[in-house]
Write a protein that holds these residues in place. Structure first.
Motif, PDB file in Angstrom:
ATOM      1  N   TRP A 292      13.745 -79.418  43.532  1.00 31.73           N
ATOM      2  CA  TRP A 292      13.987 -77.973  43.567  1.00 31.73           C
ATOM      3  C   TRP A 292      14.012 -77.383  42.158  1.00 31.73           C
ATOM      4  O   TRP A 292      13.423 -76.328  41.911  1.00 31.73           O
ATOM      5  N   MET A 293      14.668 -78.045  41.235  1.00 34.04           N
ATOM      6  CA  MET A 293      14.730 -77.506  39.878  1.00 34.04           C
ATOM      7  C   MET A 293      13.355 -77.493  39.221  1.00 34.04           C
ATOM      8  O   MET A 293      13.047 -76.617  38.407  1.00 34.04           O
ATOM      9  N   GLY A 294      12.506 -78.437  39.607  1.00 33.64           N
ATOM     10  CA  GLY A 294      11.159 -78.436  39.063  1.00 33.64           C
ATOM     11  C   GLY A 294      10.309 -77.287  39.563  1.00 33.64           C
ATOM     12  O   GLY A 294       9.379 -76.846  38.874  1.00 33.64           O
ATOM     13  N   THR A 295      10.621 -76.764  40.746  1.00 36.56           N
ATOM     14  CA  THR A 295       9.848 -75.662  41.314  1.00 36.56           C
ATOM     15  C   THR A 295      10.578 -74.326  41.226  1.00 36.56           C
ATOM     16  O   THR A 295      10.048 -73.299  41.669  1.00 36.56           O
ATOM     17  N   HIS A 296      11.788 -74.324  40.679  1.00 34.31           N
ATOM     18  CA  HIS A 296      12.586 -73.100  40.549  1.00 34.31           C
ATOM     19  C   HIS A 296      13.116 -73.006  39.112  1.00 34.31           C
ATOM     20  O   HIS A 296      14.320 -72.987  38.872  1.00 34.31           O
ATOM     21  N   ARG A 297      12.209 -72.937  38.154  1.00 30.13           N
ATOM     22  CA  ARG A 297      12.606 -72.955  36.746  1.00 30.13           C
ATOM     23  C   ARG A 297      13.433 -71.727  36.370  1.00 30.13           C
ATOM     24  O   ARG A 297      14.134 -71.745  35.355  1.00 30.13           O
ATOM     25  N   HIS A 298      13.343 -70.666  37.192  1.00 31.10           N
ATOM     26  CA  HIS A 298      14.075 -69.443  36.880  1.00 31.10           C
ATOM     27  C   HIS A 298      15.555 -69.542  37.214  1.00 31.10           C
ATOM     28  O   HIS A 298      16.352 -68.739  36.753  1.00 31.10           O
ATOM     29  N   ALA A 299      15.942 -70.504  38.058  1.00 33.81           N
ATOM     30  CA  ALA A 299      17.327 -70.595  38.503  1.00 33.81           C
ATOM     31  C   ALA A 299      18.235 -71.047  37.363  1.00 33.81           C
ATOM     32  O   ALA A 299      17.830 -71.825  36.484  1.00 33.81           O
ATOM     33  N   VAL A 300      19.479 -70.568  37.378  1.00 35.81           N
ATOM     34  CA  VAL A 300      20.436 -70.915  36.318  1.00 35.81           C
ATOM     35  C   VAL A 300      20.616 -72.421  36.220  1.00 35.81           C
ATOM     36  O   VAL A 300      20.635 -72.998  35.121  1.00 35.81           O
ATOM     37  N   GLU A 301      20.734 -73.095  37.360  1.00 35.94           N
ATOM     38  CA  GLU A 301      20.949 -74.548  37.339  1.00 35.94           C
ATOM     39  C   GLU A 301      19.787 -75.268  36.675  1.00 35.94           C
ATOM     40  O   GLU A 301      19.989 -76.245  35.937  1.00 35.94           O
ATOM     41  N   SER A 302      18.579 -74.804  36.921  1.00 34.53           N
ATOM     42  CA  SER A 302      17.414 -75.432  36.300  1.00 34.53           C
ATOM     43  C   SER A 302      17.426 -75.256  34.781  1.00 34.53           C
ATOM     44  O   SER A 302      17.111 -76.179  34.029  1.00 34.53           O
ATOM     45  N   GLN A 303      17.807 -74.092  34.337  1.00 33.77           N
ATOM     46  CA  GLN A 303      17.793 -73.798  32.910  1.00 33.77           C
ATOM     47  C   GLN A 303      18.868 -74.580  32.152  1.00 33.77           C
ATOM     48  O   GLN A 303      18.719 -74.846  30.960  1.00 33.77           O
ATOM     49  N   THR A 304      19.940 -74.947  32.829  1.00 33.69           N
ATOM     50  CA  THR A 304      21.052 -75.617  32.145  1.00 33.69           C
ATOM     51  C   THR A 304      21.096 -77.129  32.379  1.00 33.69           C
ATOM     52  O   THR A 304      21.702 -77.845  31.584  1.00 33.69           O
TER      53      THR A 304
END
Length: 330
Positions: A292-304
């Motif tokens: 999910w983080m690989g396909t949702h780079r805009h999400a806060v969790e992905s960025q941190t």
């Protein structure tokens, strides 16, 4: 998914509601959908406006989520947000003419409270979460769903199989050839254990699927469960994997698991087989989140968290394999 575009979609949807001119939208969260808070210039009342991204849910699936929320409220299971209908009674407003495709919008009444502080998590937090989870499971088992109820499944194929809804963990940041081999071995063991555990009606049913502390609001001792957008048909005890999202490798996880189970047993039953699968459900959720983080780079969790998430996943996978699929921590 652009916040500016979604703000225009939200503003157009709000013309279907009794909202005072001059009311302002503020961005609250961008994840699977985009959520705005609305400060009503006419009286200070606030709504939460959820703009659904295109292609994740069909309109009937959103209506089905709202049907379950309404039943949970009616039956007094746990506190959940109330939907604000448009002037014509519509719960889901479909907006045309802003994006190239129709977009769906839902408004919720604001719920007072704050999320538990993720830097100060306690056993009490997880005990409360376990109790709420069990109450929702018991309701899901007995609730007669209305005709046309439609939510997607979180089965193997849609989690990590041939049709992964959140993408493939193999394509995420930090996953090279060595990581693919290790995580692939863990996934193979995970699939075998889930197949042996089974998906009968006592183990697989309607679940929140994202019931973590970030989706609770606490106010004067009252707790409200929010964000049912991912609810669907999955393993009931997958909800424990969701409960520890992004903190699966914290050394306190065994204590949190004990507290969660204690709370769960206040409202529901846990078998030895269920408890023995908790490590598997945590790893299932972890691999899904890596994707999910690989396909949702805009999400806060992905960025941190994304840059170190693959490495931590490999450490958990090593322990999972060493223990035969029963443990993630020493």
């Amino acid at each position: 998914m652009s916040p500016d575009l979604d703000a225009r979609i939200a503003a157009k949807a709000l013309t279907e509601y009794d909202v005072a001119p001059g009311s302002e939208l503020r961005l609250v969260n961008r994840s699977e959908n985009t959520v705005f808070g609305l400060a009503d210039a006419g009286g200070g009342e606030t709504l939460m406006v959820r703009v659904h991204r295109h292609g994740y849910h069909e309109r009937q699936q959103i209506e089905s989520e709202l049907d379950w929320l309404a039943a949970i409220r009616r039956d007094g299971v746990v506190a959940v947000p109330e939907v604000r209908a448009a002037r014509d009674g519509t719960r889901v407003v479909t907006v045309d003419g802003v994006d190239e495709r129709p977009r769906h919008v839902v408004c919720f009444e604001v719920v007072p409270g704050a999320h538990p502080d993720e830097n100060l998590l306690t056993d009490t937090d997880f005990r409360d979460l376990g109790r709420i989870t069990a109450a929702l499971h018991e309701h899901a088992r007995t609730w007669r769903r209305p005709p046309g109820f439609d939510r997607f499944a979180w089965d193997w194929e849609s989690c990590l199989g041939r049709r992964p809804r959140w993408g493939r963990w193999q394509d995420s940041v930090g996953v090279g050839s060595d990581q693919r081999r290790l995580l692939g071995r863990a996934q193979d063991l995970l699939e075998r254990r889930l197949r042996d555990y089974g998906d009968g009606g006592d183990r697989f049913g309607l679940v929140h699927a994202d019931l973590r502390l970030a989706n609770l609001l606490v106010h004067d001792g009252d707790i409200t469960a929010i964000d049912f957008d991912d609810c669907g048909f999955g393993w009931f005890f997958y909800d424990f994997g969701a409960a520890v999202s992004f903190i699966e490798d914290d050394p306190a996880l065994p204590e949190w698991q004990h507290a969660w189970l204690a709370g769960y047993r206040e409202a529901g039953a846990v078998t030895g087989a269920d408890e023995g699968m908790l490590a598997s459900f945590v790893l299932l959720r972890r691999l899904k989140l890596l994707a999910w983080m690989g396909t949702h780079r805009h999400a806060v969790e992905s960025q941190t968290k994304l840059t170190t998430y693959a490495e931590g996943s490999c450490e958990l996978a090593e322990r999972y394999l060493t223990s035969g699929g029963r443990l993630l921590h020493r």
